[in-house]
Design a protein around this motif. Structure first.
Motif, PDB file in Angstrom:
ATOM      1  N   ASN A  38       0.846  -1.188   0.000  1.00 18.67           N
ATOM      2  CA  ASN A  38       0.000   0.000   0.000  1.00 18.67           C
ATOM      3  C   ASN A  38       0.884   1.242   0.000  1.00 18.67           C
ATOM      4  O   ASN A  38       2.098   1.156  -0.217  1.00 18.67           O
ATOM      5  CB  ASN A  38      -0.963  -0.019   1.202  1.00 18.67           C
ATOM      6  N   GLU A  39       0.270   2.398   0.280  1.00 20.75           N
ATOM      7  CA  GLU A  39       1.012   3.659   0.242  1.00 20.75           C
ATOM      8  C   GLU A  39       2.123   3.738   1.276  1.00 20.75           C
ATOM      9  O   GLU A  39       3.002   4.586   1.183  1.00 20.75           O
ATOM     10  CB  GLU A  39       0.057   4.853   0.392  1.00 20.75           C
ATOM     11  N   ASN A  40       2.124   2.847   2.251  1.00 24.19           N
ATOM     12  CA  ASN A  40       3.164   2.848   3.280  1.00 24.19           C
ATOM     13  C   ASN A  40       4.335   1.914   2.970  1.00 24.19           C
ATOM     14  O   ASN A  40       5.275   1.834   3.760  1.00 24.19           O
ATOM     15  CB  ASN A  40       2.558   2.474   4.639  1.00 24.19           C
ATOM     16  N   TYR A  41       4.264   1.206   1.848  1.00 26.73           N
ATOM     17  CA  TYR A  41       5.363   0.312   1.490  1.00 26.73           C
ATOM     18  C   TYR A  41       6.626   1.163   1.282  1.00 26.73           C
ATOM     19  O   TYR A  41       6.592   2.155   0.549  1.00 26.73           O
ATOM     20  CB  TYR A  41       5.035  -0.488   0.227  1.00 26.73           C
ATOM     21  N   PRO A  42       7.741   0.812   1.936  1.00 27.26           N
ATOM     22  CA  PRO A  42       8.903   1.707   1.959  1.00 27.26           C
ATOM     23  C   PRO A  42       9.779   1.719   0.706  1.00 27.26           C
ATOM     24  O   PRO A  42      10.688   2.547   0.614  1.00 27.26           O
ATOM     25  CB  PRO A  42       9.708   1.185   3.156  1.00 27.26           C
ATOM     26  N   TYR A  43       9.526   0.821  -0.254  1.00 21.41           N
ATOM     27  CA  TYR A  43      10.399   0.739  -1.418  1.00 21.41           C
ATOM     28  C   TYR A  43       9.632   1.057  -2.704  1.00 21.41           C
ATOM     29  O   TYR A  43       8.424   1.200  -2.705  1.00 21.41           O
ATOM     30  CB  TYR A  43      11.037  -0.653  -1.522  1.00 21.41           C
ATOM     31  N   THR A  44      10.357   1.089  -3.797  1.00 23.40           N
ATOM     32  CA  THR A  44       9.777   1.396  -5.091  1.00 23.40           C
ATOM     33  C   THR A  44       8.845   0.281  -5.565  1.00 23.40           C
ATOM     34  O   THR A  44       9.177  -0.904  -5.462  1.00 23.40           O
ATOM     35  CB  THR A  44      10.894   1.587  -6.146  1.00 23.40           C
ATOM     36  N   VAL A  45       7.689   0.693  -6.087  1.00 27.28           N
ATOM     37  CA  VAL A  45       6.741  -0.231  -6.706  1.00 27.28           C
ATOM     38  C   VAL A  45       6.382   0.365  -8.062  1.00 27.28           C
ATOM     39  O   VAL A  45       5.981   1.518  -8.156  1.00 27.28           O
ATOM     40  CB  VAL A  45       5.465  -0.401  -5.852  1.00 27.28           C
ATOM     41  N   ALA A  46       6.534  -0.432  -9.113  1.00 28.48           N
ATOM     42  CA  ALA A  46       6.154   0.003 -10.452  1.00 28.48           C
ATOM     43  C   ALA A  46       4.996  -0.865 -10.919  1.00 28.48           C
ATOM     44  O   ALA A  46       5.015  -2.087 -10.746  1.00 28.48           O
ATOM     45  CB  ALA A  46       7.328  -0.119 -11.416  1.00 28.48           C
ATOM     46  N   LEU A  47       3.998  -0.220 -11.494  1.00 29.00           N
ATOM     47  CA  LEU A  47       2.805  -0.923 -11.930  1.00 29.00           C
ATOM     48  C   LEU A  47       2.491  -0.481 -13.356  1.00 29.00           C
ATOM     49  O   LEU A  47       2.446   0.719 -13.638  1.00 29.00           O
ATOM     50  CB  LEU A  47       1.658  -0.555 -10.985  1.00 29.00           C
ATOM     51  N   ALA A  48       2.301  -1.441 -14.231  1.00 25.13           N
ATOM     52  CA  ALA A  48       1.900  -1.140 -15.608  1.00 25.13           C
ATOM     53  C   ALA A  48       0.642  -1.947 -15.897  1.00 25.13           C
ATOM     54  O   ALA A  48       0.611  -3.165 -15.666  1.00 25.13           O
ATOM     55  CB  ALA A  48       3.017  -1.499 -16.577  1.00 25.13           C
ATOM     56  N   MET A  49      -0.383  -1.270 -16.383  1.00 22.19           N
ATOM     57  CA  MET A  49      -1.646  -1.944 -16.646  1.00 22.19           C
ATOM     58  C   MET A  49      -1.984  -1.861 -18.134  1.00 22.19           C
ATOM     59  O   MET A  49      -1.690  -0.855 -18.786  1.00 22.19           O
ATOM     60  CB  MET A  49      -2.771  -1.321 -15.814  1.00 22.19           C
TER      61      MET A  49
END
Length: 157
Positions: A38-49
């Motif tokens: 969620n928004e509190n995850y401390p690392y980079t998250v990339a999402l492609a839809m």
């Protein structure tokens, strides 16, 4: 006349983490939810839809820095994104590829919706479901025979 080159969005490589590819289109947000990202995850998250794909026409992709999937998380993902490919990244390289498959039996990750089921009555019994159908996905409780499918299944994950 100038030719138009295809523009590409470049997402940087991750040193360690997980890349989940070939997610059915529109399921990437559910993947993040199931993984507790969620928004509190401390690392980079990339999402492609809805990315064009040769094998699937369209697909979603999720890249999560610093995340290694547990067996329970992989089992949950297999129920919402069967045939997705999980790439384990170590030192910027794919260390391991896992193609998710719906198991024949699902244990402990979802609960039976029948309030009278033995698994919901303070008994030391873990929920176990057998897979009745993979497409559409339908599960049957081992103890009370209640079927779990569609939206009810999705809400359990």
């Amino acid at each position: 006349m100038e030719t138009v080159k295809e523009k590409k969005l470049i997402v940087t490589k991750i040193k360690e983490g997980t890349v989940i590819d070939r997610i059915p289109p529109g399921k990437a947000m559910k993947v993040l939810h199931v993984l507790g990202i969620n928004e509190n995850y401390p690392y980079t998250v990339a999402l492609a839809m809805r990315v064009k794909s040769k094998k699937m026409q369209l697909k979603d992709i999720v890249k999560i820095k610093g995340k290694m999937l547990t067996p329970e998380e992989s089992q949950k993902l297999s129920l919402i994104a069967p045939n997705a490919v999980v790439n384990i990244i170590n030192d910027y390289k794919v260390e391991k590829k896992i193609v998710l498959e719906i198991p024949e039996q699902v244990s402990e990750i979802i609960r039976c919706l029948n309030p009278n089921c033995v698994t919901n009555n303070r008994e030391p019994v873990s929920p176990i479901f057998s897979v009745v159908s993979k497409e559409p996905l339908i599960l049957r409780c081992k103890y009370c025979d209640r079927l779990l499918e569609g939206q009810n299944l999705s809400e359990q994950l």
